[in-house]
Design a protein around this motif. Sequence first.
Motif, PDB file in Angstrom:
ATOM      1  N   GLY A  83       0.811  -1.208   0.000  1.00  0.00           N
ATOM      2  CA  GLY A  83       0.000   0.000   0.000  1.00  0.00           C
ATOM      3  C   GLY A  83       0.844   1.257   0.000  1.00  0.00           C
ATOM      4  N   THR A  84       0.517   2.172   0.915  1.00  0.00           N
ATOM      5  CA  THR A  84       1.248   3.439   0.988  1.00  0.00           C
ATOM      6  C   THR A  84       2.417   3.392   1.965  1.00  0.00           C
ATOM      7  OG1 THR A  84      -0.293   4.243   2.689  1.00  0.00           O
ATOM      8  CG2 THR A  84      -0.829   4.752   0.390  1.00  0.00           C
ATOM      9  N   ASP A  85       2.672   2.221   2.576  1.00  0.00           N
ATOM     10  CA  ASP A  85       3.830   2.117   3.469  1.00  0.00           C
ATOM     11  C   ASP A  85       5.108   2.401   2.692  1.00  0.00           C
ATOM     12  OD1 ASP A  85       2.055   1.418   5.399  1.00  0.00           O
ATOM     13  OD2 ASP A  85       2.768  -0.633   5.672  1.00  0.00           O
ATOM     14  N   SER A  86       5.984   3.179   3.293  1.00  0.00           N
ATOM     15  CA  SER A  86       7.212   3.590   2.604  1.00  0.00           C
ATOM     16  C   SER A  86       8.425   2.772   3.021  1.00  0.00           C
ATOM     17  CB  SER A  86       7.489   5.074   2.866  1.00  0.00           C
ATOM     18  OG  SER A  86       7.610   5.318   4.268  1.00  0.00           O
ATOM     19  N   SER A  87       8.230   1.802   3.910  1.00  0.00           N
ATOM     20  CA  SER A  87       9.353   0.974   4.336  1.00  0.00           C
ATOM     21  C   SER A  87       8.823  -0.348   4.859  1.00  0.00           C
ATOM     22  CB  SER A  87      10.178   1.679   5.427  1.00  0.00           C
ATOM     23  OG  SER A  87       9.388   1.884   6.590  1.00  0.00           O
ATOM     24  N   ILE A  88       9.729  -1.335   4.954  1.00  0.00           N
ATOM     25  CA  ILE A  88       9.434  -2.651   5.516  1.00  0.00           C
ATOM     26  C   ILE A  88      10.388  -2.876   6.671  1.00  0.00           C
ATOM     27  CG2 ILE A  88       9.527  -5.139   5.075  1.00  0.00           C
ATOM     28  CD1 ILE A  88       8.654  -4.556   2.210  1.00  0.00           C
ATOM     29  N   ASN A  89       9.857  -3.294   7.802  1.00  0.00           N
ATOM     30  CA  ASN A  89      10.692  -3.494   8.984  1.00  0.00           C
ATOM     31  C   ASN A  89      11.599  -4.707   8.828  1.00  0.00           C
ATOM     32  OD1 ASN A  89       9.459  -1.286  10.311  1.00  0.00           O
ATOM     33  ND2 ASN A  89       7.744  -2.601  10.920  1.00  0.00           N
ATOM     34  N   TYR A  90      11.017  -5.821   8.352  1.00  0.00           N
ATOM     35  CA  TYR A  90      11.842  -7.015   8.166  1.00  0.00           C
ATOM     36  C   TYR A  90      11.164  -7.976   7.207  1.00  0.00           C
ATOM     37  CZ  TYR A  90       8.679  -9.519  11.381  1.00  0.00           C
ATOM     38  OH  TYR A  90       7.582 -10.074  11.984  1.00  0.00           O
ATOM     39  N   ILE A  91      11.986  -8.834   6.607  1.00  0.00           N
ATOM     40  CA  ILE A  91      11.537 -10.022   5.884  1.00  0.00           C
ATOM     41  C   ILE A  91      12.049 -11.220   6.672  1.00  0.00           C
ATOM     42  CG2 ILE A  91      11.670 -11.358   3.746  1.00  0.00           C
ATOM     43  CD1 ILE A  91      12.536  -8.736   2.339  1.00  0.00           C
ATOM     44  N   ARG A  92      11.199 -12.177   6.905  1.00  0.00           N
ATOM     45  CA  ARG A  92      11.629 -13.392   7.599  1.00  0.00           C
ATOM     46  C   ARG A  92      11.245 -14.601   6.753  1.00  0.00           C
ATOM     47  NH1 ARG A  92       9.945 -13.718  13.709  1.00  0.00           N
ATOM     48  NH2 ARG A  92      11.478 -12.026  13.781  1.00  0.00           N
ATOM     49  N   ILE A  93      12.197 -15.521   6.564  1.00  0.00           N
ATOM     50  CA  ILE A  93      11.970 -16.751   5.802  1.00  0.00           C
ATOM     51  C   ILE A  93      12.091 -17.940   6.745  1.00  0.00           C
ATOM     52  CG2 ILE A  93      12.568 -18.108   3.769  1.00  0.00           C
ATOM     53  CD1 ILE A  93      11.971 -15.277   2.999  1.00  0.00           C
ATOM     54  N   TYR A  94      11.034 -18.736   6.822  1.00  0.00           N
ATOM     55  CA  TYR A  94      11.074 -20.005   7.550  1.00  0.00           C
ATOM     56  C   TYR A  94      11.253 -21.102   6.499  1.00  0.00           C
ATOM     57  CZ  TYR A  94       8.993 -17.362  11.430  1.00  0.00           C
ATOM     58  OH  TYR A  94       8.733 -16.443  12.422  1.00  0.00           O
ATOM     59  N   TRP A  95      12.471 -21.614   6.366  1.00  0.00           N
ATOM     60  CA  TRP A  95      12.788 -22.592   5.334  1.00  0.00           C
ATOM     61  C   TRP A  95      12.294 -23.980   5.732  1.00  0.00           C
ATOM     62  CZ3 TRP A  95      14.914 -20.758   0.870  1.00  0.00           C
ATOM     63  CH2 TRP A  95      15.490 -19.487   0.917  1.00  0.00           C
ATOM     64  N   PRO A  96      12.037 -24.861   4.760  1.00  0.00           N
ATOM     65  CA  PRO A  96      11.638 -26.231   5.090  1.00  0.00           C
ATOM     66  C   PRO A  96      12.639 -26.958   5.975  1.00  0.00           C
ATOM     67  CG  PRO A  96      11.209 -25.783   2.774  1.00  0.00           C
ATOM     68  CD  PRO A  96      11.965 -24.600   3.307  1.00  0.00           C
ATOM     69  N   SER A  97      13.898 -26.569   5.921  1.00  0.00           N
ATOM     70  CA  SER A  97      14.934 -27.211   6.739  1.00  0.00           C
ATOM     71  C   SER A  97      14.825 -26.847   8.207  1.00  0.00           C
ATOM     72  CB  SER A  97      16.313 -26.777   6.239  1.00  0.00           C
ATOM     73  OG  SER A  97      16.483 -25.368   6.450  1.00  0.00           O
ATOM     74  N   GLY A  98      14.070 -25.781   8.506  1.00  0.00           N
ATOM     75  CA  GLY A  98      14.025 -25.269   9.871  1.00  0.00           C
ATOM     76  C   GLY A  98      14.877 -24.036  10.064  1.00  0.00           C
ATOM     77  N   ILE A  99      15.738 -23.725   9.117  1.00  0.00           N
ATOM     78  CA  ILE A  99      16.543 -22.503   9.191  1.00  0.00           C
ATOM     79  C   ILE A  99      15.619 -21.288   9.073  1.00  0.00           C
ATOM     80  CG2 ILE A  99      18.243 -21.113   7.923  1.00  0.00           C
ATOM     81  CD1 ILE A  99      19.706 -23.704   7.279  1.00  0.00           C
ATOM     82  N   ILE A 100      15.942 -20.245   9.813  1.00  0.00           N
ATOM     83  CA  ILE A 100      15.200 -18.992   9.739  1.00  0.00           C
ATOM     84  C   ILE A 100      16.161 -17.893   9.334  1.00  0.00           C
ATOM     85  CG2 ILE A 100      13.791 -17.326  10.995  1.00  0.00           C
ATOM     86  CD1 ILE A 100      13.052 -19.553  12.943  1.00  0.00           C
ATOM     87  N   ASP A 101      15.818 -17.194   8.251  1.00  0.00           N
ATOM     88  CA  ASP A 101      16.605 -16.036   7.812  1.00  0.00           C
ATOM     89  C   ASP A 101      15.781 -14.775   8.024  1.00  0.00           C
ATOM     90  OD1 ASP A 101      19.262 -16.665   6.568  1.00  0.00           O
ATOM     91  OD2 ASP A 101      18.019 -18.092   5.469  1.00  0.00           O
ATOM     92  N   GLN A 102      16.461 -13.700   8.380  1.00  0.00           N
ATOM     93  CA  GLN A 102      15.787 -12.416   8.542  1.00  0.00           C
ATOM     94  C   GLN A 102      16.618 -11.310   7.924  1.00  0.00           C
ATOM     95  OE1 GLN A 102      13.521 -11.624  12.103  1.00  0.00           O
ATOM     96  NE2 GLN A 102      14.368  -9.556  12.279  1.00  0.00           N
ATOM     97  N   VAL A 103      15.944 -10.469   7.142  1.00  0.00           N
ATOM     98  CA  VAL A 103      16.571  -9.288   6.553  1.00  0.00           C
ATOM     99  C   VAL A 103      15.825  -8.068   7.076  1.00  0.00           C
ATOM    100  CG1 VAL A 103      17.092  -8.045   4.423  1.00  0.00           C
ATOM    101  CG2 VAL A 103      17.254 -10.547   4.485  1.00  0.00           C
ATOM    102  N   ASN A 104      16.529  -7.176   7.725  1.00  0.00           N
ATOM    103  CA  ASN A 104      15.912  -5.989   8.299  1.00  0.00           C
ATOM    104  C   ASN A 104      15.992  -4.807   7.338  1.00  0.00           C
ATOM    105  OD1 ASN A 104      15.310  -7.264  10.802  1.00  0.00           O
ATOM    106  ND2 ASN A 104      17.446  -6.945  11.459  1.00  0.00           N
ATOM    107  N   ASN A 105      14.952  -4.007   7.328  1.00  0.00           N
ATOM    108  CA  ASN A 105      14.892  -2.754   6.560  1.00  0.00           C
ATOM    109  C   ASN A 105      15.294  -2.920   5.100  1.00  0.00           C
ATOM    110  OD1 ASN A 105      14.237  -1.257   8.979  1.00  0.00           O
ATOM    111  ND2 ASN A 105      16.401  -1.496   9.549  1.00  0.00           N
ATOM    112  N   PRO A 106      14.687  -3.865   4.370  1.00  0.00           N
ATOM    113  CA  PRO A 106      15.034  -4.016   2.953  1.00  0.00           C
ATOM    114  C   PRO A 106      14.503  -2.846   2.132  1.00  0.00           C
ATOM    115  CG  PRO A 106      13.113  -5.330   3.459  1.00  0.00           C
ATOM    116  CD  PRO A 106      13.584  -4.772   4.773  1.00  0.00           C
ATOM    117  N   SER A 107      15.125  -2.616   1.006  1.00  0.00           N
ATOM    118  CA  SER A 107      14.615  -1.615   0.074  1.00  0.00           C
ATOM    119  C   SER A 107      13.295  -2.102  -0.513  1.00  0.00           C
ATOM    120  CB  SER A 107      15.625  -1.357  -1.046  1.00  0.00           C
ATOM    121  OG  SER A 107      16.836  -0.851  -0.524  1.00  0.00           O
ATOM    122  N   ILE A 108      12.429  -1.169  -0.881  1.00  0.00           N
ATOM    123  CA  ILE A 108      11.133  -1.527  -1.448  1.00  0.00           C
ATOM    124  C   ILE A 108      11.101  -1.191  -2.933  1.00  0.00           C
ATOM    125  CG2 ILE A 108       9.986  -1.185   0.762  1.00  0.00           C
ATOM    126  CD1 ILE A 108       8.818   1.445  -0.386  1.00  0.00           C
TER     127      ILE A 108
END
Length: 699
Positions: free
Chosen positions: A579-604
């Motif tokens: 929508g009109t949000d100008s930023s994202i706080n984080y992206i989090r990926i829960y992989w099938p392996s159980g690994i969790i990745d997080q990316v903070n403040n990605p570009s939009i």
Amino acid sequence: MKPIIISIFAFFVTVSVNAQSYNSCTDAFNAPTITAGTYSVGTIDGDEPSDFCITGSSSSVTAAEWVKYVPTADYSITVSSDLPVNGNKDTRLHIYTGTCGSLTCVGGDDDSGTFTGTNTGSYLSVLTVEVTANQTYYIVWDNKYTDSNDFDFELTENPPTPPVPVTFTTQASGMSGSYKRGMVDMNGDFLDDLVAVNTDSTYVSGYDIEGDPIYTTVEKPYIFIRYQLAGGAFQKTKIVTSYPDYKPSWSLAAGDWDANGYNDLLYGGNSGVTFMKANSTGTAYTEISGPEYVFSQRSNFVDINNDGHLDAFVCHDTAPSVSYINDGSNNLIYENTNGLGDYASGGNYGSIWVDYDNDRDIDMFMAKCGGSTERRTNQLYRNNGNGTYTEVGTVAGLDDIMQTWSSAWGDFDNDGDMDIYIGSSTANDHKIMRNNNDGTFTDVTAGSGISSANQGIECVAGDFDNDGYLDVLSNGSILFGDGTLKFNVYSGPPSGSIGDINNDGFLDVFTNSVYVNDGNSNNWIKIITIGDQAGGYSNINGIGARVEINSALGTQIRDVQSGTGFRHMSTLNTHFGIGTDSSINYIRIYWPSGIIDQVNNPSINGSITIVEGANTLGLEDSMVNDLILYPNPTKDILNLGRIDNLADAFYTIFDITGKRVVNAKLSQNSIDVSHLNSGNYILRVVYGASIKTQKFIKY
């Protein structure tokens, strides 16, 4: 001027109305306006309009009746003679605006009614139009038909329909091929390409005496790909293949099962399954077809047993569904049953793999169709976290017997769990089911607005207007969601493959043509998941991963899926509107392996590639002292100290090498580990934003 007929009701009670129909536009203009209500028209003997709002012959029209309507606010109005009292009548309706002598058609209708009386069909009129406050409209009934006199009509006023959030521009696809099935990256650049399959090829075989080319058509199978290039250009390529035993007459799926960086294809045919395996440069394909009979319907690539290798699943229409299990050496081994869609005579139409219970492993919903009640009862299979599945459709409340070929899953109310739109293929009895996040679903169809959606076989979820709320493309209807499980239904592109064919961040549609989303000013992000199969973790496409983003709008979730809807293959990139949000706080990926990745403040307003483990919230990073485990060492039961928000928690057990061995919802503060081999393990508990990890020993 002709007086309006007074309606006679039971017990001889008479009810008068506050308006009259008139013999001319001028007479109606000088008369009082009608409001919402029911009115009667007597003999039609007034002036006919100079132009008609309905195409086709109007030669038999000699008269009309006129009624003035001036809305006090903007409305969506419906004018209808489709009333039980009019069952045998034959009406024709026109609505105009403007001034007498200079009228403009707003709309017209002839036979959209449903009441038939003693007729074989309905000849009554229903018309819905948008009107503007304080503007004059004329409701006009003509006498084209002999049974058009003496009837009632009803005017209803509803809130105006919001303007369509986005529009689409139709473009020729430039693709030949009988089976135009895919919009998915085929050459490893993560830009969506168009994919068609055909077995006819026309080429110039010579020239006639005048020098004109002579065209010859031969059976020459090929995969036709329109590669999307950076900057908006395209490269068309026909890759000749061996003759497939089975064509993708029912479905197409894509996934890189040998992890060489190029997606392979699965053809679901009338009698069997063909795989087309891409070479190490994506320039040629090797055909692999098995001898088994499979009346294929929906097909998917998915890691069924969660060993890090991509398997294939194919719905069987006349027998239990089948799987092709990856042996880890890039061979797909046929299994004639795995308990998934195992009804003896089939009826398996639309499989979709989705984590419905938020335990971070992939489950499967099966849309069913045809035959007995038992055969066409929809099914839900819960992943037990250990390579087995349990059918729980009845417990969940999803054991419908409606005729459906596919369903669309997504978090339509942005509350953190996957809801479901079940599209009917034979009637407009579609359903929207809210996930209660306890393994059950509640029917919230009433008042959702979905009843007017077209029926058919294709339903796919996606945020087409990038407002941060999921929509549904359903057989030429787009159901634009508002985030409350309510939808506004508009006409849209025909159902097909979904992806971003011009890399502008808005979802487009591909059937025979390309329907390019014209977009708006809303912001977005596109996420590309690359699993670390080489490291022994998740499949390279990241299929089965849960992707989560958080912005001021809230938290949104998607699951990476191969094979949605019924027959088409849509993008493997994960798309979010914000929508009109100008930023994202984080992206989090829960992989099938159980690994969790997080990316903070990605570009939009662009794409981001996330490789499994590159931004990991590692086990060591989340090791804590306040996750109390006892007894430790343990033989059978591992007790946990206090866990807040237990209803939203799930746990994963890893062996000492980091391989996931157990994954499940945490329903109580104890875990049965009696089935584990003796050794050292790591327990991770995730609830809300908290991740806690601790080691334990099983003896």
